[in-house]
Design a protein around this motif. Structure first.
Motif, PDB file in Angstrom:
ATOM      1  N   SER A  30       0.826  -1.211   0.000  1.00 59.71           N
ATOM      2  CA  SER A  30       0.000   0.000   0.000  1.00 59.71           C
ATOM      3  C   SER A  30       0.855   1.254   0.000  1.00 59.71           C
ATOM      4  N   ASP A  31       0.273   2.336  -0.479  1.00 61.22           N
ATOM      5  CA  ASP A  31       0.948   3.637  -0.479  1.00 61.22           C
ATOM      6  C   ASP A  31       1.250   4.088   0.949  1.00 61.22           C
TER       7      ASP A  31
ATOM      8  N   ALA B 263       4.966   4.938   2.394  1.00 61.39           N
ATOM      9  CA  ALA B 263       5.295   6.226   3.001  1.00 61.39           C
ATOM     10  C   ALA B 263       5.868   6.038   4.411  1.00 61.39           C
TER      11      ALA B 263
END
Length: 87
Positions: free
Chosen positions: A79-80, A84
């Motif tokens: 996932s993003d 991050a």
């Protein structure tokens, strides 16, 4: 208890899969020190919290630098939000 009617009803009310526990593990490749948690789901926010707790655990044992992170490529780890969090 875990298999009680109350526990099952609580999970159903939160739309979780009843009877599932997800084991998340991190192993240091050099020392072979391992950290594992049994968690209720495998959502991105869950694995980010898991990673933060694992980092604290390893830091307490003198391992403070992550060179490479290898995952099973599950959706939460791709996932993003997770990307991050590891930058």
């Amino acid at each position: 208890g875990r298999g009680s009617q109350q526990a099952l009803a609580a999970k159903r009310s939160h739309k979780q899969k009843v009877g599932y526990t997800y084991l998340h593990s991190i192993i240091d490749g050099f020392s072979r020190l391992a950290y594992t948690e049994a968690l209720e789901d495998e959502k991105a926010t869950t694995v980010i919290g898991f990673l933060q707790r694992a980092q604290a655990y390893f830091a307490a044992h003198g391992i403070t630098h992550i060179t490479r992170l290898v995952t099973d490529n599950g959706p939460s780890y791709r996932s993003d939000a997770f990307a991050a969090a590891i930058k």
